[in-house]
Design a protein around this motif. Structure first.
Motif, PDB file in Angstrom:
ATOM      1  N   SER A 129      82.373  71.930  58.669  1.00  0.00           N
ATOM      2  CA  SER A 129      82.116  71.012  59.785  1.00  0.00           C
ATOM      3  C   SER A 129      82.685  71.560  61.088  1.00  0.00           C
ATOM      4  O   SER A 129      82.256  71.171  62.173  1.00  0.00           O
ATOM      5  CB  SER A 129      82.713  69.633  59.483  1.00  0.00           C
ATOM      6  OG  SER A 129      84.133  69.660  59.537  1.00  0.00           O
ATOM      7  N   VAL A 183      84.987  70.435  54.851  1.00  0.00           N
ATOM      8  CA  VAL A 183      85.695  70.158  56.111  1.00  0.00           C
ATOM      9  C   VAL A 183      85.682  71.404  56.999  1.00  0.00           C
ATOM     10  O   VAL A 183      85.436  71.321  58.208  1.00  0.00           O
ATOM     11  CB  VAL A 183      87.141  69.699  55.840  1.00  0.00           C
ATOM     12  CG1 VAL A 183      87.922  69.602  57.149  1.00  0.00           C
ATOM     13  CG2 VAL A 183      87.144  68.344  55.127  1.00  0.00           C
ATOM     14  N   LEU A 190      86.447  64.960  53.402  1.00  0.00           N
ATOM     15  CA  LEU A 190      87.662  64.135  53.331  1.00  0.00           C
ATOM     16  C   LEU A 190      87.613  63.195  52.132  1.00  0.00           C
ATOM     17  O   LEU A 190      88.620  62.995  51.437  1.00  0.00           O
ATOM     18  CB  LEU A 190      87.825  63.324  54.621  1.00  0.00           C
ATOM     19  CG  LEU A 190      88.295  64.071  55.867  1.00  0.00           C
ATOM     20  CD1 LEU A 190      88.480  63.084  57.015  1.00  0.00           C
ATOM     21  CD2 LEU A 190      89.589  64.838  55.603  1.00  0.00           C
ATOM     22  N   PHE A 205      82.216  66.631  57.353  1.00  0.00           N
ATOM     23  CA  PHE A 205      83.628  66.357  57.577  1.00  0.00           C
ATOM     24  C   PHE A 205      84.093  65.150  56.766  1.00  0.00           C
ATOM     25  O   PHE A 205      85.067  65.233  55.997  1.00  0.00           O
ATOM     26  CB  PHE A 205      83.881  66.123  59.063  1.00  0.00           C
ATOM     27  CG  PHE A 205      85.311  65.795  59.391  1.00  0.00           C
ATOM     28  CD1 PHE A 205      86.279  66.789  59.401  1.00  0.00           C
ATOM     29  CD2 PHE A 205      85.690  64.497  59.687  1.00  0.00           C
ATOM     30  CE1 PHE A 205      87.614  66.490  59.692  1.00  0.00           C
ATOM     31  CE2 PHE A 205      87.011  64.185  59.989  1.00  0.00           C
ATOM     32  CZ  PHE A 205      87.972  65.177  59.990  1.00  0.00           C
TER      33      PHE A 205
END
Length: 256
Positions: A208, A205, A98, A94
């Motif tokens: 995750s 992302v 980002l 995650f």
């Protein structure tokens, strides 16, 4: 001697070759990210940055392989939100995703905003060798998870995994400068590479949150986009050469 006994069967050599090829493919996004970062360094530091960056990638992968028990613990849920549990691996994916989204978006914004002069000024202001290596080291951990999970899923012998990773990184080190120079020489290719990193960040992302997107689709789409852009570069080059060959009348090229 025990190390050499692993390679006494044809199956071991086939597994080594297959895994090395997969590691090279999985390392493409790593090479692109390193290329984007070292492009902001002074020219005399760029090749050094590529080599050290890929060396860090190899070290990270081998370290994760040698700590398989810790790796297995990463899949255990740490906390839950509703019905969804989040493990250490999920958190790494995650925040790594980002970071990729932020970094690639910032580079795209800068590439669209200014010319070469502004870019050179930004390089002088923002880039430092140690900061670049720190960013490479952080994202290497994220990219290494996929690489190591693939290796563990394919073969059981740690020796084969380690040698495959060393071979893959060696090939990437050999190709990194040529890829870096090519991406830097053509701004449209650099934009394509940055868009690729945006997609990879979004996929990390999504993963995750247990939303799995086959990477083959992503690599296929980006490979097709690259081929189209190479055709465009060739077409623009041919049109430029034709324009230069046209006779001049009154100081202007004559066009049809």
């Amino acid at each position: 001697m025990e190390f050499l006994q692993v390679f006494t069967t044809p199956e071991a050599w086939i597994a080594l070759a297959t895994l090395a090829m997969l590691e090279i493919v999985l390392g493409i996004d790593n090479i692109i990210f390193i290329t984007v970062l070292v492009d902001r360094l002074p020219k005399h530091q760029q090749q050094k940055g590529r080599i050290i960056g890929l060396g860090l990638a190899m070290f990270t992968r081998i370290l994760l392989l040698l700590s398989l028990s810790w790796m297995m613990g990463l899949v255990e849920p740490i906390f839950s939100l509703g019905d969804m549990g989040f493990s250490g691996r999920d958190l790494i994916l995650f925040f790594g995703g980002l970071f990729l989204l932020y970094k690639a978006s910032a580079e795209i914004k800068e590439l669209m905003a200014g010319g070469e002069e502004e870019h050179e000024e930004a390089v002088g202001k923002k880039s430092s060798f140690m900061m670049t290596l720190a960013q490479i080291a952080v994202i290497d951990i994220v990219f290494s998870l996929d690489s190591v999970i693939t290796a563990v899923g394919m073969v059981k012998e740690v020796e084969i995994m380690i040698i495959a990773i060393v071979i893959a990184v060696g090939v990437m080190m050999f190709a990194a400068k040529a890829i870096g120079d090519f991406v830097t020489a053509f701004p449209s290719i650099k934009m394509l590479a940055l868009c690729f990193l945006v997609i990879v960040g979004a996929v990390l992302v999504a993963e995750s949150f247990e939303i799995h997107i086959p990477k083959g689709y992503i690599y296929g789409a980006m490979g097709f986009s690259l081929i189209v852009e190479l055709f465009n570069i060739r077409m623009r080059k041919n049109h430029h050469m034709e324009a230069c060959d046209l006779p001049e009348v009154g100081g202007r090229n004559v066009t049809a």
